[in-house]
Design an enzyme around this catalytic site. Sequence first.
Site, mmCIF file in Angstrom:
data_model
loop_
_atom_site.group_PDB
_atom_site.id
_atom_site.type_symbol
_atom_site.label_atom_id
_atom_site.label_comp_id
_atom_site.label_asym_id
_atom_site.label_seq_id
_atom_site.Cartn_x
_atom_site.Cartn_y
_atom_site.Cartn_z
ATOM 1 N N ALA A 189 15.720 -11.959 29.532
ATOM 2 C CA ALA A 189 14.487 -11.185 29.693
ATOM 3 C C ALA A 189 13.708 -11.757 30.866
ATOM 4 O O ALA A 189 13.877 -12.922 31.237
ATOM 5 C CB ALA A 189 13.641 -11.268 28.428
ATOM 6 N N GLU A 233 21.265 -1.748 29.760
ATOM 7 C CA GLU A 233 20.850 -2.765 28.770
ATOM 8 C C GLU A 233 20.185 -2.093 27.568
ATOM 9 O O GLU A 233 20.442 -2.461 26.415
ATOM 10 C CB GLU A 233 19.885 -3.765 29.413
ATOM 11 C CG GLU A 233 20.581 -4.663 30.424
ATOM 12 C CD GLU A 233 19.644 -5.561 31.211
ATOM 13 O OE1 GLU A 233 20.117 -6.560 31.754
ATOM 14 O OE2 GLU A 233 18.445 -5.269 31.299
HETATM 15 C C1 5RP Z 1 18.609 -7.711 34.164
HETATM 16 C C2 5RP Z 1 17.681 -8.299 33.177
HETATM 17 C C3 5RP Z 1 17.746 -9.763 32.956
HETATM 18 O O1 5RP Z 1 17.958 -10.010 31.612
HETATM 19 C C4 5RP Z 1 16.457 -10.386 33.382
HETATM 20 O O2 5RP Z 1 16.194 -10.005 34.717
HETATM 21 C C5 5RP Z 1 16.516 -11.921 33.290
HETATM 22 O O3 5RP Z 1 17.405 -12.397 34.243
HETATM 23 P P1 5RP Z 1 17.689 -13.949 34.442
HETATM 24 O O4 5RP Z 1 18.443 -14.399 33.244
HETATM 25 O O5 5RP Z 1 18.515 -13.991 35.710
HETATM 26 O O6 5RP Z 1 16.372 -14.649 34.594
HETATM 27 O O7 5RP Z 1 16.888 -7.638 32.552
HETATM 28 O O8 5RP Z 1 18.358 -6.342 34.385
#
Ligand code: 5RP
Length: 239
Positions: free
Chosen positions: A91, A111
């Site tokens: 997230a 997602e």
């Molecule tokens: C992708 C997402 C990811 O879960 C969110 O951006 C978190 O990414 P990260 O684990 O690289 O911090 O929603 O669309």
Amino acid sequence: MTSNAPAPMTQDQLKEQVGRAALEYVIRGEIVGVGTGSTVNKFIDALGSVKGDVRGAVSSSEASTQRLRALGIEVFDCNEVEEIAVYIDGADEIDASGYMIKGGGAALTREKIVAAQSRKFVCIADASKRVATLGGFPLPVEVIPMATRRLIRQFEAIGGTAVLRMKNGEPHLTDNGQHLLDVRGLQIVDPLGFEIEVSQWPGVVTVGVFARQRAHVCLLGTAAGVETLSYPEPDESPS
Ligand code: 5RP
């Protein structure tokens, strides 16, 4: 003078920690739902070490699919699978009710689809993602290209500043071939109401507020170890 205190964990190490911890939620012999992003990549790598224990995965992006397949994990299409027991994803922000902002990695639509098909959403995140109110992180919104300019104005009307996400001088296209807006300046105090409202705007494919598809559990990577946060259903909340 030198200190013997261990060096603080890097954000990458915190992500690794929760990626490994998520294996506990994977049900042996079943298909697992897999999200997208740098934290999920750590989970996929950990899953590779127990791949004989799972039937395979349903993936939320081309990037995760490639990574899963490279490790020899079979990837199923959503339509081949009835229901998924557990969905593991990261997230950009998560609040005290398990409501999230997602889509920083551009995969929000798939997602949300995989999350909707799953009985349990396990969020994996480093401690920097925990917030009191959603909106500090620019809110990703996947939109149909012909609606981009109008939606920018519609967000302006509610106090947000939306910009079209770009890549190599061109609009960034999602895995679904659509545009993305990143909206700054919103304080999302009612995530459920906000998600329902914005999802109705013509041209919006998916808004990156995950309220209906909120997390049931969050494995939060902190300097003191993995903290497990559970979010009761609204009618189970203490009165
Ligand atoms: C992708 C997402 C990811 O879960 C969110 O951006 C978190 O990414 P990260 O684990 O690289 O911090 O929603 O669309």
